[in-house]
Design an enzyme around this catalytic site. Structure first.
Site, PDB file in Angstrom:
ATOM      1  N   GLN A 100      29.165  52.875  11.116  1.00 14.11           N
ATOM      2  CA  GLN A 100      28.380  54.052  10.752  1.00 14.11           C
ATOM      3  C   GLN A 100      27.042  53.930  11.482  1.00 14.11           C
ATOM      4  OE1 GLN A 100      29.641  56.505   8.670  1.00 14.11           O
ATOM      5  NE2 GLN A 100      31.532  55.323   8.683  1.00 14.11           N
ATOM      6  N   GLY A 138      22.870  47.193  13.777  1.00 15.32           N
ATOM      7  CA  GLY A 138      22.876  48.553  13.253  1.00 15.32           C
ATOM      8  C   GLY A 138      22.978  48.579  11.744  1.00 15.32           C
ATOM      9  N   THR A 159      27.461  38.662  12.950  1.00 13.29           N
ATOM     10  CA  THR A 159      27.842  39.205  14.252  1.00 13.29           C
ATOM     11  C   THR A 159      28.310  38.078  15.161  1.00 13.29           C
ATOM     12  OG1 THR A 159      27.073  40.271  16.297  1.00 13.29           O
ATOM     13  CG2 THR A 159      25.390  39.200  14.965  1.00 13.29           C
ATOM     14  N   ASP A 161      28.002  38.261  18.174  1.00 15.69           N
ATOM     15  CA  ASP A 161      27.073  38.307  19.313  1.00 15.69           C
ATOM     16  C   ASP A 161      25.882  37.366  19.151  1.00 15.69           C
ATOM     17  OD1 ASP A 161      28.726  40.386  20.167  1.00 15.69           O
ATOM     18  OD2 ASP A 161      27.436  41.913  19.272  1.00 15.69           O
ATOM     19  N   ARG A 196      43.100  30.278  42.639  1.00 17.36           N
ATOM     20  CA  ARG A 196      42.487  31.599  42.623  1.00 17.36           C
ATOM     21  C   ARG A 196      41.111  31.584  41.941  1.00 17.36           C
ATOM     22  NH1 ARG A 196      47.898  34.561  40.364  1.00 17.36           N
ATOM     23  NH2 ARG A 196      48.878  35.082  42.362  1.00 17.36           N
ATOM     24  N   GLN A 308      38.586  37.673  20.073  1.00 21.61           N
ATOM     25  CA  GLN A 308      37.366  36.913  19.765  1.00 21.61           C
ATOM     26  C   GLN A 308      36.839  37.200  18.362  1.00 21.61           C
ATOM     27  OE1 GLN A 308      34.795  36.966  23.673  1.00 21.61           O
ATOM     28  NE2 GLN A 308      36.397  38.500  23.829  1.00 21.61           N
TER      29      GLN A 308
END
Length: 383
Positions: A100, A138, A159, A161, A196, A308
């Site tokens: 939200q 938020g 979070t 983060d 690679r 994650q």
């Protein structure tokens, strides 16, 4: 009466007086989980509930479903003690969650209702003594708004983060870092087999904490984070140096919010426009295309994505969540509302919610952690 019973009685007496709850009265606490989910939400809910049940003779816990949306429209469960049993190791959130956006809180809902007034009305109708909000940036901005509107709020920092200002760590971060590091670990064998360049895109929104920790833990060779804009030529040079020293493969850990030096020099509006016009799905694919174009090397991209956020919380997060939950309940007991529980130097404490709401905790490019990563030979693609 035993010493243990006397101590418990004393604790309850303090608890009841601190929150204005008299003997025999029931304390009513609301819980909600908002924003993106993570592995340790249930563990934190359990920490709050177990402590409340321990501190108060009568405690009623209201669980709002799907975050602030449940608070707006009165969708809730009256929780039982049994609801908090066996959830310490369960990922996700048993209450459900939703996003939200804070900006939408000032916009009427589909029926023209004021969203903030709806939440306040539910809080008062249920006669809550406090609302505990488990969420990220938020979510905590909205929690602070409700505090300003006169509601008793306790915030808990959630979070993957790890970007909430005012706390050294957020719950969910370490578990997510473990998943991301595992992904990099798995890429090592196939990268070595095929010789690679592999790019692993890590979550983190606008900051690089998750990529930095996962990159170091997973043995990445190059780490690209938003706080240190990269130069594609510096990235290519780092790959060539590895090739010249006999390394047949390289792994780049890139944050989803990583940007080049070129983009970093743009205004916010110009940057948003450039990202919107991006030909590739994300920064990892754009980077892969540029590297292939310049070097002719074969580049592969792996995006662990919402893996994650999922799975079982690791032991570290289980301990952290239990501590944060217990401290939140203690703040309620003391009547110290309008605060966010935080970690400072491995000690759990609290700060005024307004000190954190709306602020991001960024990685400091000059921090000892970044310096030590450079000493190990890792490149941040900036030089």
């Amino acid at each position: 009466m035993s010493e243990r019973k006397k101590a418990k009685k004393t604790v309850r007496k303090v608890a009841e007086s601190g929150c204005g709850i008299g003997p025999g009265e029931t304390i009513r606490v609301g819980l909600l989980t908002s924003g993106g989910d993570c592995q340790a939400l249930n563990a934190t809910l359990r920490g709050i509930a177990k402590t409340l049940y321990n501190l108060y003779e009568k405690a009623e816990i209201i669980g709002f479903l799907d975050g602030y949306r449940g608070l707006m429209y009165g969708n809730f469960r009256r929780m039982e003690k049994s609801d908090f049993s066996g959830i310490l190791t369960r990922g996700g959130t048993m209450l459900g969650t939703s996003r939200q956006p804070f900006k939408q809180m000032s916009v009427p809902d589909e029926d023209g209702n004021n969203r903030v007034e709806l939440m306040k009305a539910t809080y008062r109708r249920l006669k809550l003594n406090c609302l505990c909000v488990l969420g990220g940036n938020g979510s905590q901005k909205t929690a602070n708004l409700l505090r300003e509107e006169g509601l008793n709020i306790i915030a808990l920092p959630k979070t993957i983060d790890n970007d909430l200002y005012g706390t050294d760590e957020t719950f969910g971060f370490q578990s997510a870092a473990e998943v991301a590091a595992d992904a990099i670990d798995c890429i090592h064998t196939t990268a070595a087999s095929h010789g690679r360049v592999f790019i692993v895109e890590v979550m983190g929104h606008k900051v690089g904490w998750l990529t930095l920790y996962a990159g170091i833990a997973g043995g990445a060779d190059i780490i690209l984070i938003p706080e240190i804009p990269y130069d594609i030529n510096a990235v290519v040079s780092a790959l060539k140096r590895r090739e010249q020293t006999g390394s047949k493969f390289s792994i780049i850990a890139v944050a989803e919010g990583a940007i080049s030096k070129e983009l970093a020099g743009l205004s916010k509006k110009e940057l948003k426009s450039r990202i919107a016009d991006r030909k590739h799905p994300s920064v990892a694919y754009e980077l892969a295309a540029r590297i292939s174009e310049i070097t002719g090397q074969e580049v592969r991209v792996t995006v662990p994505g919402h893996m994650q956020r999922g799975g079982t919380p690791n032991p570290y997060d289980r301990v952290l969540s239990s501590r944060l939950g217990a401290r939140a309940a203690k703040l309620i007991r003391e009547g110290r509302f309008g605060r966010m529980v935080v970690v400072k130097n491995n000690e759990v404490t609290s700060i005024p919610l307004e000190e954190s709401a709306g602020k991001l905790k960024m990685v400091d490019p000059n921090s000892s952690l970044v310096e030590e990563a450079r000493l190990l030979g890792l490149s941040f693609g900036d030089r």
